[in-house]
Design an enzyme around this catalytic site. Sequence first.
Site: not given
Length: 381
Positions: A258, A312
Amino acid sequence: MPLRPGLEGVPVTQSSICDIDGNQGSLKYRGYPITELASNSSFLETTFLLIWGELPSKQELSDFEREVQMHRRLSFRVRDMLKCFPESGHPMDALQSSAAALGLFYSRRAIDDPKYIYNAVIRLVAKIPTMVAAFQLIRKGQDPIQPRDDLPYSSNFLYMLTEQEPDPLSAKVFDRCLILHAEHSLNASTFSARVTASTLTDPYAVVASAVGTLAGPLHGGANEDVIAMLEEIGTPHKAGEYLDNAIKNKQKIMGFGHREYRVKDPRASILQNFGEELFARFGKDEMYEVAKSLEEEAIDRLGPKGIYPNVDFYSGLIYRKLGIPRDLFTPVFAISRVAGWLAHWREQLGANRIFRPSQIYTGMKTRTWTALEERPNNKDE
């Protein structure tokens, strides 16, 4: 001025909505840690907090919940429009089109009117879940299910989607998932929402533009790809081999890494706990063991580089256990993120200046015009 591709690390606005500390793995909405909100709040309460800036009083929350409940139903014209969409169309395209269409029914652009702003928030928060569920049933050749006034927000969506009243644990976990996905600073879709909002267009166009941005696989579709990856791996003992091959071939490992976090995404940890609650009650997803094995292998190989599971990685496993089809994972993301988009829309209106970034021109300098008949024919003969 040096070029910063993707505007990475370039501040373009000020905001009091969301605070991220990527080194500590901290996420806060309006100053409240995400762990506290996921443990104590509801999605609608969190939505109120994000958009209006403070936790609601008991009466404010009751009024807000009632207003959302009263506006869940769709106009028959919206339902008829959804029935005209091709069954093969992606649900995100259907959602973007139907969200934009709401602006036709509520086209008064009175963005200086607090009542208009409040009503727009209510309509979008209330109707987007109904539109997602309606398209799902319509593309299966069925009529949409009307919302039930006796069911809370998250329970009602699962009911409209699956045609069954959900187990209380399922509804609770889904509601908490919506909280976790509701806001995350200036990600691509939120930036799109703010750019659109800066033109002073209506909020339905703002949300539609954000939905279109979220539809891209680099933003909203990663949890679908995680499931596909886990199925490709197949069994836990193959996770290490898959990871080594992916690293060797410089392939992206879906659900890992990320831009903001250098530790495990705090939302991933919370989702993993929620998933284990579901699996303990309803039976494990066989892919969960594959996911855990992959995470363990990845910590050794990728952890030193600051690459850990993101939001996710486990969310798709939870949605699948809740009976949500894979291509609805991203529309469910949108149901949640509309809270953040509307918070940024309202904040943008408070101190607006239209976005107009600059560029670095790399084209040719001044050129001399050549008449059409004098131009060379470059086509192969």
